[in-house]
Scaffold this motif. Structure first.
Motif, mmCIF file in Angstrom:
data_model
loop_
_atom_site.group_PDB
_atom_site.id
_atom_site.type_symbol
_atom_site.label_atom_id
_atom_site.label_comp_id
_atom_site.label_asym_id
_atom_site.label_seq_id
_atom_site.Cartn_x
_atom_site.Cartn_y
_atom_site.Cartn_z
ATOM 1 N N ALA A 124 41.275 82.790 -9.035
ATOM 2 C CA ALA A 124 41.268 81.554 -8.256
ATOM 3 C C ALA A 124 42.629 81.218 -7.670
ATOM 4 O O ALA A 124 43.664 81.431 -8.304
ATOM 5 N N ARG A 125 42.598 80.679 -6.457
ATOM 6 C CA ARG A 125 43.839 80.159 -5.860
ATOM 7 C C ARG A 125 44.282 78.893 -6.606
ATOM 8 O O ARG A 125 45.446 78.748 -6.944
ATOM 9 N N CYS A 127 44.193 77.883 -9.624
ATOM 10 C CA CYS A 127 44.002 78.223 -11.030
ATOM 11 C C CYS A 127 44.693 77.221 -11.948
ATOM 12 O O CYS A 127 45.496 76.399 -11.512
ATOM 13 N N ALA A 235 37.784 82.476 -12.090
ATOM 14 C CA ALA A 235 37.017 82.463 -10.844
ATOM 15 C C ALA A 235 35.784 81.597 -10.990
ATOM 16 O O ALA A 235 35.140 81.582 -12.036
ATOM 17 N N LYS A 236 35.463 80.881 -9.938
ATOM 18 C CA LYS A 236 34.220 80.121 -9.901
ATOM 19 C C LYS A 236 33.074 81.087 -9.580
ATOM 20 O O LYS A 236 33.289 82.225 -9.179
ATOM 21 N N ARG A 238 31.054 81.034 -7.154
ATOM 22 C CA ARG A 238 31.068 81.397 -5.734
ATOM 23 C C ARG A 238 32.527 81.478 -5.294
ATOM 24 O O ARG A 238 33.173 80.464 -5.051
ATOM 25 N N SER A 239 33.033 82.695 -5.222
ATOM 26 C CA SER A 239 34.455 82.848 -4.890
ATOM 27 C C SER A 239 34.715 84.240 -4.351
ATOM 28 O O SER A 239 33.921 85.175 -4.545
ATOM 29 N N GLY A 240 35.854 84.381 -3.667
ATOM 30 C CA GLY A 240 36.267 85.675 -3.152
ATOM 31 C C GLY A 240 36.523 86.671 -4.266
ATOM 32 O O GLY A 240 36.349 87.883 -4.085
ATOM 33 N N SER A 241 36.924 86.150 -5.430
ATOM 34 C CA SER A 241 37.211 87.039 -6.562
ATOM 35 C C SER A 241 35.946 87.748 -7.028
ATOM 36 O O SER A 241 35.967 88.933 -7.378
ATOM 37 N N LEU A 266 36.429 76.861 -13.785
ATOM 38 C CA LEU A 266 37.261 77.963 -13.332
ATOM 39 C C LEU A 266 36.945 79.266 -14.067
ATOM 40 O O LEU A 266 37.347 80.342 -13.638
ATOM 41 N N GLY A 269 32.746 81.929 -13.244
ATOM 42 C CA GLY A 269 32.545 83.233 -12.619
ATOM 43 C C GLY A 269 32.827 84.377 -13.566
ATOM 44 O O GLY A 269 32.094 85.379 -13.593
#
Length: 366
Positions: A124-125, A127, A235-236, A238-241, A266, A269
C-alpha cells in the motif's frame, strides 16, 4: 545481438502510442525485422491481420516522425539512458518468460543481474508505520544476502523496500509508470538518485512520458516478471499490489504475503492472498529458503533475543506490539511511572529493540 540501426526502428515503434508490446512482437515475427516493418506496404500490412485499422493508420502517420525519433534516440543516449532491446544480452531473461514482455526497456543505471535471485516487494501507498518498517526490514535482510529487490518506487511500501535494500548495500530496481527521466512521485527524488547509482530505474515508456493511471497496471507485470517471487506486505483487497500478485501467479512466480489482523483493512488483501494459497511470510527466511539462499535461522519478525535485558526492560518490552502503542497504554501494562517508563523506552530504542512513531507512540522494532 541486435544491430544499432534495428534498435532505432524498434525505438520508433515503441514511440507509436497505440502499439503495445504484443503487437510489436507479432509484427517483428511476421516481417522478420523492425526496419522491414517501417518499409512495409499498406496492403501487406493489412493482409497480415495483425493490426487494427487505427493502428495501421498510426504506424504510417508516424513514418513522418522517424527523423525526430532518431534525434531523440541520440539525445537519450547522451543523457546516460540506455535502450535495451529484447534480443540484447543484458535484457532480463526472466521477462522473456512472460507472454507480453516489453520489446524494449529504457534504463537509467543498470538492469538486474541475470544470475542473482530477485524478489518484488509491493504494498500500500498509504501504509502503516508497522508495514513500512516491515517492508524495509524484509528488503534489508534479503539484500544483505545478495537478493535483488524490485518494486515500483511509489510512496509507502515500495519506497520502504527500496530504502531497506540500499541500507544493506544491496541492489534495488524501480519500475516506473512514466519515462525514466521523470521522478514520480517527486518526493522520492533522493531515492531516485540513489537507485540510479546503486541499481537502476527502468520503464517500457519512452522519456518525457508522464505518469498515467493506466500505465501502472502495465508496469506491474514487469515488476513481477523480473522477479523470482513476489512479496505483498500491506494491501487492501482492491489494490495494485494484488494485481501484481495475480500477475505473478499467472507468470508462474511464487507469491508470499505478510499476515495481519483480520480487522485491519490494510491487511485484508494479504490475508485474502494467504486464504487463496499464497505462502505466509513471517520472516525473510521464509523467502530465502524458497530461493535456496543459505541463511542463518534468525527470528527476524518474532521476539528479539531479550535475554540480555534487565527485568524492568523485559517488562516494558513485553507490553509492546509491532503496531505502535501510546505511552499511556504501555505504562498501564507495565505499572511503571512516566519518567521511568520513558527512560527504559529510550534505552530500548537506542539498543535497537524499539522504534518511536509520532508523539509518545512506541512499537517493537523488527
Amino acid at each position: 545481438m541486435i544491430r544499432e540501426k534495428e534498435k532505432e526502428y524498434l525505438y520508433w515503434l515503441c514511440r507509436i502510442p497505440c502499439l503495445g508490446a504484443v503487437s510489436i512482437r507479432k509484427l517483428y515475427e511476421y516481417f522478420q525485422g523492425f526496419e522491414a516493418i517501417y518499409n512495409i506496404e499498406d496492403m501487406k500490412l493489412e493482409q497480415s491481420g495483425i493490426l487494427k485499422t487505427d493502428q495501421r493508420e498510426a504506424l504510417f502517420k508516424w513514418r513522418g516522425h522517424f527523423s525526430e525519433c532518431q534525434r531523440e534516440y541520440d539525445q537519450m543516449k547522451k543523457m546516460g539512458i540506455d535502450f535495451v532491446a529484447f534480443m540484447d544480452e543484458k535484457y532480463p531473461q526472466r521477462l522473456l518468460e512472460i507472454y507480453d514482455y516489453p520489446m524494449g526497456l529504457f534504463v537509467k543505471g543498470r538492469l538486474p543481474e541475470q544470475k542473482a535471485p530477485a524478489v518484488a516487494i509491493v504494498g500500500a501507498r498509504g501504509c502503516s508505520a508497522y508495514g513500512e518498517g516491515l517492508a524495509e526490514e524484509f528488503a534489508r535482510a534479503l539484500a544483505a544476502r545478495q537478493v535483488q529487490v524490485i518494486s515500483g518506487m511509489a510512496l509507502g511500501i515500495d519506497g520502504a523496500a527500496h530504502r531497506g535494500a540500499l541500507k544493506a548495500g544491496g541492489n534495488t530496481f524501480g519500475v516506473l509508470g512514466c519515462g525514466v527521466d521523470i521522478c514520480y512521485p517527486p518526493s522520492n527524488y533522493p531515492l531516485y538518485e540513489a537507485m540510479s547509482r546503486q541499481g537502476g530505474i527502468l520503464s517500457e515508456f519512452p522519456c518525457k512520458t508522464n505518469p498515467r493511471a493506466n500505465h501502472f497496471p502495465m508496469r506491474n507485470r514487469i515488476i513481477s516478471g523480473m522477479s523470482d517471487a513476489v512479496l505483498v506486505v500491506e494491501a487492501k483487497t482492491r489494490s495494485g499490489s494484488l494485481i501484481t500478485a495475480e500477475l505473478g501467479l499467472e507468470q508462474g512466480r511464487e507469491v508470499f504475503a505478510v499476515p495481519g489482523r483480520i480487522t485491519d483493512h490494510l491487511s485484508s488483501g494479504c490475508n485474502l492472498l494467504i486464504q487463496q494459497g499464497a505462502h505466509m511470510a513471517i520472516s525473510p527466511n521464509d523467502i530465502l529458503e524458497y530461493l535456496g539462499v543459505k541463511c542463518q535461522k534468525e527470528l527476524i519478525l518474532h521476539e528479539k533475543n531479550i535475554n540480555g535485558l534487565a527485568k524492568k526492560e523485559k517488562m516494558v518490552y513485553s507490553c509492546l506490539d509491532f503496531k505502535p502503542r501510546h505511552l499511556d497504554d504501555i505504562m498501564e501494562g507495565c505499572g511503571l511511572g512516566v519518567g521511568e517508563c520513558i527512560n527504559i523506552l529510550l534505552e530500548l530504542e537506542l539498543g535497537g529493540y524499539v522504534f518511536r512513531s509520532g508523539s509518545h507512540y512506541y512499537g517493537k522494532k523488527l
